[in-house]
Every structure is written in structure tokens, then in C-alpha cells.
Write a protein that holds these residues in place. Structure first.
Motif, short mmCIF file in Angstrom:
data_model
loop_
_atom_site.label_atom_id
_atom_site.label_comp_id
_atom_site.label_asym_id
_atom_site.label_seq_id
_atom_site.Cartn_x
_atom_site.Cartn_y
_atom_site.Cartn_z
N LEU A 47 -5.08 -6.38 81.14
CA LEU A 47 -4.26 -6.87 80.04
C LEU A 47 -3.41 -8.04 80.53
CD1 LEU A 47 -2.89 -3.66 78.33
CD2 LEU A 47 -4.46 -5.33 77.40
N PRO A 48 -3.23 -9.03 79.68
CA PRO A 48 -2.31 -10.10 80.05
C PRO A 48 -0.88 -9.59 80.07
CG PRO A 48 -3.08 -10.36 77.80
CD PRO A 48 -3.83 -9.21 78.38
N TYR A 49 -0.07 -10.19 80.89
CA TYR A 49 1.33 -9.77 81.00
C TYR A 49 2.05 -9.94 79.66
CZ TYR A 49 6.24 -9.79 82.19
OH TYR A 49 7.58 -9.54 82.21
N ASP A 50 1.87 -11.07 79.01
CA ASP A 50 2.54 -11.35 77.74
C ASP A 50 1.50 -11.28 76.62
OD1 ASP A 50 3.96 -12.24 75.58
OD2 ASP A 50 4.78 -14.00 76.57
N VAL A 51 1.44 -10.14 75.96
CA VAL A 51 0.40 -9.92 74.96
C VAL A 51 0.51 -10.87 73.77
CG1 VAL A 51 0.03 -7.52 75.61
CG2 VAL A 51 1.73 -8.06 73.83
N GLU A 52 1.70 -11.43 73.55
CA GLU A 52 1.84 -12.34 72.42
C GLU A 52 1.30 -13.74 72.71
OE1 GLU A 52 5.95 -11.83 70.99
OE2 GLU A 52 4.99 -10.68 69.41
N ASP B 132 0.46 -1.43 75.82
CA ASP B 132 0.50 -0.22 76.62
C ASP B 132 -0.90 0.15 77.11
OD1 ASP B 132 0.86 2.28 77.75
OD2 ASP B 132 1.64 3.22 75.92
N PRO B 133 -1.25 -0.21 78.35
CA PRO B 133 -2.59 0.09 78.87
C PRO B 133 -2.93 1.58 78.87
CG PRO B 133 -1.42 -1.43 80.32
CD PRO B 133 -0.43 -0.96 79.30
N GLU B 134 -1.94 2.43 79.09
CA GLU B 134 -2.20 3.87 79.10
C GLU B 134 -2.63 4.36 77.72
OE1 GLU B 134 0.27 7.88 80.08
OE2 GLU B 134 0.53 6.18 81.44
N ALA B 135 -1.96 3.88 76.67
CA ALA B 135 -2.35 4.27 75.31
C ALA B 135 -3.75 3.76 74.99
CB ALA B 135 -1.34 3.73 74.29
N LEU B 136 -4.08 2.57 75.47
CA LEU B 136 -5.42 2.04 75.26
C LEU B 136 -6.47 2.90 75.95
CD1 LEU B 136 -4.88 -1.80 75.55
CD2 LEU B 136 -5.89 -0.60 73.61
N SER B 137 -6.18 3.34 77.15
CA SER B 137 -7.17 4.16 77.86
C SER B 137 -7.32 5.52 77.18
CB SER B 137 -6.81 4.31 79.33
OG SER B 137 -5.62 5.04 79.49
#
Length: 195
Positions: free
Chosen positions: A132-137, A115-120
């Protein structure tokens, strides 16, 4: 049928995993409670005293103790310890359905990238130019990417609790390992008639 009390325990690989996973588990249970036909009471997940990086016998003893007092015991491992939860379940054939595996594909930090918003929000002074990469895994080193996303601070782990409280559950639901865990947890709760 009246209300029941749901009790959950969580064993993690380390303290930083607890910081993220404890609030995440509590938020997920609150969401699942909305689906309960009658409802249940829940006051929060309890973190066990043993970390799952300990020897398998120690982890099994901790699970033995926790199964006496808790409805469900969640056992967290990262990819390199993936088989340990199955080995622990073998010790408890009658209660294996009460032991839920929480196993990210690589590391828990990958889930924090969903979640880029939570990171920001966790690092508001950080320049949001990174992507962020599309597939974080599929990230080879989620810890390094997360540290960079949080501004490269040495104490970036202090934001893990905030991420556990704010990462969007719908963003996480796109992560296959997260879906596996929530499906398994839901199945355990259904079998115990909480859902």
C-alpha cells in the motif's frame, strides 16, 4: 439534561459507497458517543434515496426532505463533484451547519486502502505481497489499487461492507480528508449539543 436521540442521514454517490460508509459512520458515532457528557441514543445512519451524482436540484430536494426528520445530513461526493455540497448548503443558510460534507480527495476507495490488516481480512486468500502507498489519498486510481488488493475479483465491491466494519479508525485518522470529515461532523454535533 437527559439523553437525546441523534438521527443521521447519509447521501452517497452510489450503492457501493453506502456499503462502506454506513458501517463506518456507525462505528465513528459509537466512538464519539463515548465523549458525550450525558450521552445520546443512536440507532444507525439512514441512507437517503437520492444518489448525489443526480442533478443538484434533485439532491437539494432530497436534503430538504431529510432535514425535516434528521439532525444531520451527510453529503458524500468524490473529488470531481467537490463543489456540489457547497452549492447545496447555499440553499439552506439557516441549516448549513447541519449539512456535513464527506468528500475524499479522490474516491472513497482510497479510504479502504488505509488499513492493510482490514484488507487482508477482506481478502484472506489474496497473496499479501502487494504494498500500500503511504498516503492513500495520493493514489491516482484508488479503485484499481483496491481491486488488485482484493484479488482482482470482478465482484470486489462485495467486500466494501466488511471493510467499513473493520478498517481501523486510527488508521483512517491519518487520512486528511477523513480528518476533515470527522472534524466537521464533530462540530455539527457540538453545535447541536450532542457533544
Amino acid at each position: 439534561m437527559g439523553r437525546r436521540y441523534l438521527s443521521l442521514a447519509l447521501l452517497t454517490e452510489g450503492a457501493s459507497d453506502q456499503w462502506f460508509l454506513v458501517p463506518l459512520v456507525d462505528r465513528l458515532i459509537a466512538e464519539l458517543a463515548l465523549e458525550a457528557p450525558v450521552g445520546f441514543d443512536y440507532s444507525g445512519v439512514v441512507a437517503g434515496e437520492c444518489f448525489t451524482v443526480a442533478h443538484r436540484d434533485l439532491v437539494a430536494r432530497e436534503v430538504t426532505d431529510l432535514l425535516r426528520y434528521f439532525d444531520i445530513v451527510m453529503v458524500h461526493h468524490d473529488h470531481n463533484e467537490r463543489g456540489k455540497v457547497d452549492a447545496v448548503r447555499e440553499w439552506f443558510p439557516d441549516d448549513a451547519h447541519r449539512i456535513v460534507a464527506l468528500v475524499p480527495v479522490r474516491e472513497t476507495e482510497a479510504w479502504m486502502l488505509a488499513d492493510p490488516e482490514a484488507l487482508s481480512e477482506a481478502a484472506p486468500t489474496r497473496d499479501a505481497a502487494w504494498e500500500l502507498p503511504y498516503d492513500v489519498e495520493k493514489v491516482a486510481d484508488p479503485k484499481a489499487v483496491l481491486k488488485a488488493a482484493l484479488g482482482g475479483r470482478r465482484d470486489a465491491e462485495r467486500d466494501f461492507g466488511r471493510l467499513g466494519q473493520t478498517v481501523a479508525l486510527d488508521a483512517l485518522s491519518k487520512v486528511p480528508a477523513y480528518r476533515r470529515w470527522t472534524t466537521e461532523l464533530r462540530g455539527a454535533m457540538e453545535r447541536l449539543r450532542f457533544l
